[in-house]
Design a protein around this motif. Structure first.
Motif, mmCIF file in Angstrom:
data_model
loop_
_atom_site.group_PDB
_atom_site.id
_atom_site.type_symbol
_atom_site.label_atom_id
_atom_site.label_comp_id
_atom_site.label_asym_id
_atom_site.label_seq_id
_atom_site.Cartn_x
_atom_site.Cartn_y
_atom_site.Cartn_z
ATOM 1 N N SER A 175 0.817 -1.212 0.000
ATOM 2 C CA SER A 175 0.000 0.000 0.000
ATOM 3 C C SER A 175 0.851 1.264 0.000
ATOM 4 O O SER A 175 0.308 2.370 -0.136
ATOM 5 N N ASN A 176 2.164 1.119 0.150
ATOM 6 C CA ASN A 176 3.062 2.275 0.099
ATOM 7 C C ASN A 176 3.695 2.460 -1.275
ATOM 8 O O ASN A 176 4.642 3.223 -1.437
ATOM 9 N N HIS A 211 -5.407 -0.601 -6.691
ATOM 10 C CA HIS A 211 -6.339 0.521 -6.647
ATOM 11 C C HIS A 211 -6.000 1.404 -7.840
ATOM 12 O O HIS A 211 -4.905 1.974 -7.920
ATOM 13 N N ARG A 231 -2.885 8.280 -1.990
ATOM 14 C CA ARG A 231 -2.242 8.261 -0.666
ATOM 15 C C ARG A 231 -3.243 7.941 0.439
ATOM 16 O O ARG A 231 -2.897 7.273 1.425
ATOM 17 N N ALA A 232 -4.474 8.412 0.286
ATOM 18 C CA ALA A 232 -5.460 8.270 1.359
ATOM 19 C C ALA A 232 -6.213 6.942 1.320
ATOM 20 O O ALA A 232 -6.894 6.589 2.281
ATOM 21 N N HIS A 233 -6.111 6.214 0.219
ATOM 22 C CA HIS A 233 -6.853 4.954 0.092
ATOM 23 C C HIS A 233 -6.523 4.037 1.273
ATOM 24 O O HIS A 233 -5.352 3.806 1.584
ATOM 25 N N ASP A 234 -7.554 3.528 1.930
ATOM 26 C CA ASP A 234 -7.318 2.785 3.172
ATOM 27 C C ASP A 234 -7.245 1.275 2.975
ATOM 28 O O ASP A 234 -7.170 0.521 3.954
ATOM 29 N N GLY A 235 -7.249 0.817 1.741
ATOM 30 C CA GLY A 235 -7.112 -0.610 1.484
ATOM 31 C C GLY A 235 -5.650 -1.029 1.414
ATOM 32 O O GLY A 235 -4.745 -0.190 1.383
ATOM 33 N N ARG A 239 -1.186 1.189 -5.513
ATOM 34 C CA ARG A 239 -2.016 2.178 -6.203
ATOM 35 C C ARG A 239 -1.391 2.570 -7.530
ATOM 36 O O ARG A 239 -0.167 2.693 -7.634
#
Length: 283
Positions: A175-176, A211, A231-235, A239
């Motif tokens: 996710s990073n 994402h 950046r804000a996507h919480d899954g 991305r």
């Protein structure tokens, strides 16, 4: 254009930043009489949002451990990244005059060992995302919270290593990791969609577990929203932002040329291109 210190430019808008990136790139192209200026003009808005909105960096300490990493997978876009690094204050503007020369820190194809702020040596297409996967894994294990951004071209969507890396990133739930695809639909052999189409691009990334967003890459507001959403996507997904850009953006007489992968600019046209760009400068 008179040189302006980074400190005095701190209040510039993203539109002004993008304009300055284009200006720096054209000046470098004029020094050598050649260069991948079409890509630099097209991706300038993406770079402006990256360096002046999204990235957490310290321009005067480009090796700061807490920085976000920005990887240039496409080594021939080096002129574009140099322009952004100059605008950010990582590199001095005076070095524009050394572009592509012996012993310059600005070689025509980017090399990390030469240039502060250039994280990797790109060039052979399809390598950047794999490096980004490894880097994102390592940074996550360190627990510092940094993001890894990988800027790649639509031509790299035809490389098997890109999709192997995409699967690896999804498997490891990175996710990073934020991948940016500069989709200008232009390769050396013609339009990317005719050489080897990757459409439907956004859906394809989604099917690989990412994402995925697709935006107009020359619309600053759309880019800001996309970077913020990434950046804000919480899954747990990695991305991707597919940015549709226009080659030679900002210089209409160059935009109109049929082949812009390596745009031919005659000696007398550099000054004209800079003048046209200045006519459209944001105020």
């Amino acid at each position: 254009m008179t040189a302006v210190s980074p400190q005095s430019r701190s209040n510039l808008s993203l539109a002004q930043r993008a304009h300055n990136i284009r200006h720096h790139a054209l000046r470098m192209g004029e020094v050598q009489g050649q260069g991948y200026v079409g890509q630099a003009l097209g991706v300038a808005d993406v770079l402006a949002v990256s360096y002046f909105h999204a990235l957490n960096t310290r321009p005067h300490d480009p090796e700061w451990e807490g920085r976000d990493r920005f990887l240039l997978s496409i080594g021939h876009y080096a002129i574009a990244l140099y322009a952004a690094l100059i605008e950010a204050g990582v590199l001095p503007e005076a070095e524009i005059e050394t572009y592509g020369m012996d012993d310059s820190r600005l070689p025509m194809s980017g090399m990390a060992s030469y240039t502060p702020g250039m994280e990797i040596t790109g060039g052979s297409l399809g390598h950047g995302l794999g490096i980004g996967v490894g880097m994102a894994l390592g940074l996550r294990r360190k627990g510092g919270g940094q993001f890894v951004y990988n800027l790649m071209s639509d031509g790299e969507l035809g490389e098997g290593s890109t999709w192997e890396a995409a699967m690896g990133a999804a498997h490891h739930k990175l996710s990073n990791l934020i991948c940016i695809v500069d989709f200008n639909d232009q390769q050396a052999d013609g339009p990317s969609t005719e050489t080897l189409s990757a459409e439907p691009v956004a859906d394809k990334w989604r099917a690989f577990g990412w994402h995925s967003q697709r935006v107009d890459g020359n619309d600053l507001d759309a880019l800001v929203a996309a970077f913020d959403a990434a950046r804000a996507h919480d899954g747990p997904e990695p991305r991707v932002i597919v940015a549709d850009t226009r080659m030679c953006r900002g210089v209409p007489f160059l935009e109109a040329r049929e082949m812009t992968h390596f745009v031919r600019v005659e000696p007398e046209e550099w000054g004209r291109a800079l003048a046209v760009l200045e006519e459209g400068a944001p105020r």
